[in-house]
Design a protein around this motif. Structure first.
Motif, PDB file in Angstrom:
ATOM      1  N   MET A   4      48.649  56.682 165.479  1.00  0.00           N
ATOM      2  CA  MET A   4      48.469  55.240 165.628  1.00  0.00           C
ATOM      3  C   MET A   4      49.331  54.723 166.772  1.00  0.00           C
ATOM      4  SD  MET A   4      46.970  52.485 164.625  1.00  0.00           S
ATOM      5  CE  MET A   4      46.082  53.200 163.235  1.00  0.00           C
ATOM      6  N   ASP A   5      48.827  53.706 167.463  1.00  0.00           N
ATOM      7  CA  ASP A   5      49.582  53.057 168.526  1.00  0.00           C
ATOM      8  C   ASP A   5      50.095  51.712 168.032  1.00  0.00           C
ATOM      9  OD1 ASP A   5      50.186  53.093 171.581  1.00  0.00           O
ATOM     10  OD2 ASP A   5      49.364  51.099 171.221  1.00  0.00           O
ATOM     11  N   GLU A   6      51.217  51.267 168.611  1.00  0.00           N
ATOM     12  CA  GLU A   6      51.860  50.028 168.173  1.00  0.00           C
ATOM     13  C   GLU A   6      50.926  48.830 168.230  1.00  0.00           C
ATOM     14  OE1 GLU A   6      53.859  46.198 168.899  1.00  0.00           O
ATOM     15  OE2 GLU A   6      52.812  47.398 170.400  1.00  0.00           O
ATOM     16  N   GLN A   7      50.081  48.750 169.252  1.00  0.00           N
ATOM     17  CA  GLN A   7      49.257  47.554 169.397  1.00  0.00           C
ATOM     18  C   GLN A   7      48.147  47.467 168.360  1.00  0.00           C
ATOM     19  OE1 GLN A   7      46.769  47.391 173.001  1.00  0.00           O
ATOM     20  NE2 GLN A   7      47.272  49.535 173.356  1.00  0.00           N
ATOM     21  N   TYR A   8      47.883  48.567 167.638  1.00  0.00           N
ATOM     22  CA  TYR A   8      46.840  48.551 166.613  1.00  0.00           C
ATOM     23  C   TYR A   8      47.380  48.695 165.188  1.00  0.00           C
ATOM     24  CZ  TYR A   8      43.918  49.416 170.689  1.00  0.00           C
ATOM     25  OH  TYR A   8      43.306  49.324 171.923  1.00  0.00           O
ATOM     26  N   LEU A   9      48.670  49.014 165.041  1.00  0.00           N
ATOM     27  CA  LEU A   9      49.208  49.334 163.721  1.00  0.00           C
ATOM     28  C   LEU A   9      48.996  48.204 162.723  1.00  0.00           C
ATOM     29  CD1 LEU A   9      50.850  51.190 161.850  1.00  0.00           C
ATOM     30  CD2 LEU A   9      52.921  50.092 162.725  1.00  0.00           C
ATOM     31  N   GLN A  10      49.427  47.000 163.074  1.00  0.00           N
ATOM     32  CA  GLN A  10      49.311  45.908 162.123  1.00  0.00           C
ATOM     33  C   GLN A  10      47.859  45.481 161.933  1.00  0.00           C
ATOM     34  OE1 GLN A  10      52.235  43.055 161.647  1.00  0.00           O
ATOM     35  NE2 GLN A  10      53.791  44.613 161.719  1.00  0.00           N
TER      36      GLN A  10
END
Length: 437
Positions: free
Chosen positions: A105-111
């Motif tokens: 997972m990448d930070e910009q999609y995690l949430q």
């Protein structure tokens, strides 16, 4: 970001992802999976997804092979592709309830994924030991009260400088502990004026660049609650004005070249082809840049308005995350595999710094004797700058997966003269608020 944690994403792919997330993930509504019993006679069949280059594929397959050898009750199938295709496939498979069990997972999609119930709470999984991860690292993977991503390692966003080009220009490298933005413009222009066909710097024109600029003003791209913007428009205006300063007075590349670089791969961009003396990258990309350019590359702190290292606005960021699908039928088995990735020395020696400097101190110690010269330089640099770094920002809020593309688009509009900094700031902020509202 740039390649390996890429900075480029076509408009059509981003639009497809946004629509799929909005329509599909909302329907997930939370966990449909669980922890089905498994044994050597009836092994748990897991899938593990990631994006990247051939060396990463080979390293991950070696990790899968060694894990399976010591865990005969679990099998793992690798699923991988390029950056753009990865997110389109993940959005589609998640909406269909068929995502990989273990998701890179990448930070910009995690949430985005956690907020729509698509990920399992890692803190509830048996066999996953989190004791070696400090509180700030764990917090970076949280959404509300759950842990939905475990950091694969950490990076820092830096100015990469081509020492060979600086030497050819007869320009000394700056003292990055004291340099200001005015120094940055001056040095870039000087290098450019002395080397034909070489710009002094490429543009840092992504959301992370904007965020560093805002943090130097005591603000941030998103507020501390992670529910809205965290800046005044005046500071967004000043960032766009900074880009124009680079273009007009700072020896920067042309707007057309900047857009071409953004649309291509790491290997085709100006900096790794020795056509720009400075550019903005994540620290774990040092080795790839040296290999691509054949030049001696060094990392520099970001300039600041004050010339003080502690005012640079820089921060540690999780390179990527390990996540587990909420729809997985074998969540505990997936937790065991994530535990192997995060806490096993053999896995760490395969990954090295490809996914950032390990946060687990035991894993960092395990790889230090086998690091390449450039990777050892990354570890040393991160240790050097750590005392001056500010608290890491929260992960991007739900809805923010398109912000990186959006910021870059408005930067391009300003550089081409289609919008003034004031117009771009107003329109960009309105779009960001719509995305995360």
């Amino acid at each position: 970001m740039k390649k390996f944690s890429p900075r480029r994403r076509p408009l059509a792919a981003a639009a497809t992802l946004a629509v799929t997330l909005a329509a599909g993930l909302t329907a997930c509504g939370g966990s449909d999976g669980g922890s089905t019993e498994y044994s050597e006679e009836n092994p748990a069949g897991l899938s593990f997804s990631w994006w990247g280059s051939d060396p990463r594929h080979q390293a991950n397959q070696a990790i899968i092979d060694s894990f399976e050898a010591s865990n005969p009750a679990i099998t793992v199938e690798g699923q991988f592709g390029d950056w753009n295709g990865y997110w389109d496939r993940l959005a589609t498979t998640t909406a269909g309830g068929d995502a990989a069990d273990i998701i890179t997972m990448d930070e910009q999609y995690l949430q985005e994924y956690a907020g729509r119930g698509a990920l399992a709470d890692l803190s509830t999984l048996k066999g996953l030991d989190l004791s070696k991860f400090d509180e700030s690292t764990l917090n970076s993977g949280k959404y509300e009260d759950g842990l939905y991503g475990l950091s694969t390692g950490r990076n820092v966003y830096v100015v990469m400088a081509n020492k060979d080009l600086f030497d050819q220009a007869g320009v000394p490298l700056p003292d990055d502990s004291t340099w200001t933005w005015d120094d940055y413009y001056r040095i870039s222009k000087e290098v450019s004026s002395k080397l034909d066909g070489v710009s002094g710097t490429d543009y840092g024109a992504l959301d992370v660049d904007l965020n560093i600029w805002l943090r130097q003003q005591g603000e941030s791209l998103y507020n501390q609650e992670g529910e809205g913007i965290g800046y005044d428009n005046a500071n967004a205006v000043s960032w766009f004005e900074h880009l124009l300063k680079v273009r007009d007075d700072g020896g920067g590349s042309t707007a057309a070249q900047a857009v071409e670089d953004q649309a291509g791969t790491l290997e085709s961009a100006s900096f790794p082809n020795n056509r720009a003396a400075m550019d903005w990258y994540w620290s774990n990309q040092l080795g790839a840049l040296e290999e691509a350019s054949g030049s001696d590359i060094t990392m520099l702190r970001a300039p600041s308005a004050t010339g003080k290292a502690e005012d640079s606005g820089m921060f540690f960021k999780a390179s990527m995350y390990w996540s587990v699908s909420a729809a997985s039928d074998y969540q505990d088995a997936a937790g065991e595999f994530v535990n192997y990735l995060a806490n096993n020395a053999e896995a760490a020696e395969q990954l090295l710094l490809d996914r950032g400097v390990p946060v687990n101190p035991d894993m960092r110690a395990a790889i230090e004797p086998v690091l390449s010269e450039s990777d050892a330089e990354v570890v040393s640099f991160m240790e050097e700058v750590e005392p001056d770094l500010e608290t890491s920002p929260r992960p991007a809020p739900v809805g923010a997966s398109g912000v990186q593309l959006l910021v870059n688009r408005y930067a391009s509009e300003v550089l081409f003269g289609n919008l003034t900094p004031e117009e771009a700031a107003e329109q960009m902020t309105g779009e960001i608020e719509s995305l995360i509202g």
